[in-house]
Design a protein around this motif. Structure first.
Motif, short mmCIF file in Angstrom:
data_model
loop_
_atom_site.label_atom_id
_atom_site.label_comp_id
_atom_site.label_asym_id
_atom_site.label_seq_id
_atom_site.Cartn_x
_atom_site.Cartn_y
_atom_site.Cartn_z
N ALA A 138 -48.02 -26.51 89.63
CA ALA A 138 -49.15 -25.70 89.33
C ALA A 138 -48.90 -26.26 87.79
O ALA A 138 -50.13 -27.06 86.46
CB ALA A 138 -49.28 -24.40 89.23
N ARG A 177 -50.05 -30.42 87.19
CA ARG A 177 -51.53 -30.44 86.80
C ARG A 177 -51.79 -30.43 85.83
O ARG A 177 -52.64 -31.41 85.57
CB ARG A 177 -52.18 -29.31 87.87
N ARG A 189 -51.14 -36.02 83.15
CA ARG A 189 -51.26 -36.72 84.50
C ARG A 189 -50.42 -38.85 84.21
O ARG A 189 -49.19 -39.01 82.96
CB ARG A 189 -52.56 -38.25 83.04
N ALA A 219 -47.35 -36.55 90.73
CA ALA A 219 -47.13 -35.31 90.55
C ALA A 219 -46.61 -34.44 91.95
O ALA A 219 -45.83 -33.25 92.23
CB ALA A 219 -48.54 -34.99 90.65
N SER A 220 -47.16 -34.96 93.52
CA SER A 220 -46.98 -33.90 94.76
C SER A 220 -45.68 -34.55 95.55
O SER A 220 -44.93 -33.34 95.69
CB SER A 220 -48.39 -34.41 95.97
N SER A 256 -42.68 -32.29 93.06
CA SER A 256 -42.83 -30.99 93.03
C SER A 256 -42.36 -30.85 94.75
O SER A 256 -41.41 -29.26 95.04
CB SER A 256 -44.26 -30.32 93.29
#
Length: 525
Positions: free
Chosen positions: A210, A213, A216, A239-240, A243
């Protein structure tokens, strides 16, 4: 003449390498970055590293930002002292953030913010423990856990073929310690406050996802191998992947092996740290791995205006590898066939030629090579082979061209008229001046060249899953490609991209057939 191999491989250490005094001599060299880190973190990071007056250097919330800053300063210092920027970057757990920083995914300030949040989330976790285990493979370790009803534990760090780290509840870690020691394995507790890189970090992962997000990330300018997948990062998935790293295993051994299949261990260098990652690389290097098969033949796709004879000198340098030219219509042995200027029709034609050879020779390994226009067409042939369920090449070697997602610099050449067209081709170095003395030959070659450049003008790239094929990119040092142009090839392969630069202009290949032959065979030039 020398061949530039690029900057090799940089390794960034993670948590566990912290020590009082780390970064000595670096903080004064980069005062602006140190001040910026202090503003973000709210404390003096140089004082923490050099003096650790409050004993916080082993506290995850402080350890990770400190290591990130020192790693960053160490890398900048190495480049400032003359080391070339690395082409391939790996970081162990936290160190992956330094790899992404060096690849341009984010700036230093953003990196400090990301690591500060990561360390806060990980430092807040309680109730778990970790255990280093030496002397067993991952498979054997998982068998022992299953046999002793310890499936509550995860293999969190796969560091070398025989050195792994378990993560899970404290009571189960304590029990595993006794059982594994009784099996003759060396075990040692890891100084952490929670079960990092395991299923027990899922809530932290969700909270971190979260947080991410709100950021960028820029396209990567270098290849970065992800801990979570042991494959290169893909643009749009930073990002994914970050995480996923929180509750996923650090696949360090697999990551290093992926690079060792393409580059030798002497091309690796550890940035900062205490030599731990270098020692791991040496251990991983000695592990038995299936050899990459040597190609029995190489299918070649000529540059604009080329034919089956374009790579004849290359064939003279290949050892036990048959050169098989994929001839385009309207030239060479297919002189009487109509020229083709539609990219899709041309790819279908070239793929058909490969298909016929595969029917005759079965599963014998092969490579594919193309220069300039031939590089784009060779890539598309590899895609089409995959689409048809046919065998893939053991490697794709491309030269003189940017990644296929980048529009060709020659996409408008077909629209040039008369003398402007020929003057441009002479500037590229692909057409001998004496050809202009023969009007009939010029008329023939102009038709061939315009058909080929029309293919470039009509070429459209479509996003697809990357190929499970290693790609080697070779360019001349006089070509006008940017780093972004070349690293775009990384998007098209699941393997680490390898790049070489040779002296010369766009047609540098004519002075380097022997080196190209070595690359096609799988050796270093």
């Amino acid at each position: 003449m020398p061949v530039t191999h690029g900057g090799g491989v940089a390794l960034f250490p993670g948590q566990g390498t912290q020590a009082k005094g780390m970064g000595a001599g670096l903080f004064d060299r980069y005062p602006e970055a140190v001040a910026l880190a202090g503003d973000v973190l709210g404390y003096d990071v140089a004082r923490l590293c050099l003096e650790d007056p409050d004993g916080r250097l082993d506290d995850t919330r402080y350890t990770q930002p400190a290591i990130f800053v020192v790693n960053a300063l160490s890398y900048w210092d190495s480049v400032d002292r003359g080391e070339p920027p690395a082409d391939v970057l790996l970081g162990h757990s936290l160190g992956e953030y330094n790899a992404l920083l060096a690849a341009g995914a984010f700036d230093f300030e953003t990196g400090v913010k990301l690591v500060a949040q990561r360390s806060a989330l990980m430092g807040a976790e309680r109730g778990g423990a970790m255990l280093a285990v030496v002397g067993a493979s991952v498979q054997r370790l998982e068998e022992l856990l299953a046999e002793n009803e310890l499936t509550t534990l995860d293999v969190a760090n796969r560091n070398t073929p025989s050195q792994n780290v378990l993560s899970g509840p404290v009571a189960d870690i304590d029990r595993a310690r006794e059982i594994l020691a009784a099996q003759g394995l060396r075990v040692a507790p890891v100084r952490v406050s929670a079960a990092f890189h395991s299923r027990y970090m899922r809530s932290a992962r969700e909270e971190f996802a979260a947080f991410l997000r709100g950021f960028r990330f820029a396209p990567l300018a270098r290849t970065v191998i992800a801990n979570a997948t042991a494959r290169p990062y893909r643009d749009g998935e930073v990002a994914s992947t970050l995480s996923a790293q929180l509750d996923g295993a650090v696949r360090w051994s697999d990551s290093v092996l992926a690079v060792l299949r393409r580059l030798p261990a002497e091309r690796f260098r550890e940035v900062g740290g205490n030599g731990l990652l270098t020692r791991m690389v040496r251990q991983i290097e000695t592990a038995p791995v299936p050899p990459v098969p040597k190609p029995r033949r190489v299918f070649t796709v000529a540059f604009a205006g080329g034919d089956e004879n374009s790579y004849r000198p290359l064939g003279e340098h290949l050892r036990d590898v048959e050169l098989v030219p994929l001839e385009r219509p309207g030239r060479g042995r297919r002189y009487s066939a109509p020229l083709v200027s539609d990219p899709e029709a041309l790819v279908a034609d070239l793929t058909g030629q490969v298909r016929e050879h595969l029917r005759e020779h079965g599963d014998e390994p092969f490579a594919v090579y193309g220069h300039s226009l031939g590089a784009r067409l060779a890539f598309r042939v590899c895609r089409q082979l995959r689409a048809e369920g046919l065998p893939a090449p053991v490697r794709l070697v491309v030269s003189g061209e940017c990644g296929p997602s980048v529009p060709s610099r020659e996409r408008d050449t077909w629209q040039l008229t008369g003398d402007a067209f020929w003057a441009h081709l002479e500037q590229l170095g692909g057409v001998p001046r004496q050809l202009r003395q023969y009007e009939d030959l010029m008329a023939h070659y102009e038709r061939v060249l315009r058909a080929d450049f029309t293919v470039l003008g009509r070429y459209r790239h479509h996003e697809e899953a990357p190929l499970d094929v290693p790609i080697t990119v070779v360019t001349g040092d006089g070509e006008p490609f940017t780093e972004a142009d070349l690293v775009a090839w990384q998007r098209e392969t699941t393997e680490p991209l390898v790049r070489y630069r040779f002296p010369g202009d766009h047609f540098f290949i004519r002075a380097h057939w022997a080196e190209l032959a070595h690359l096609i065979e799988g050796a270093n030039p």
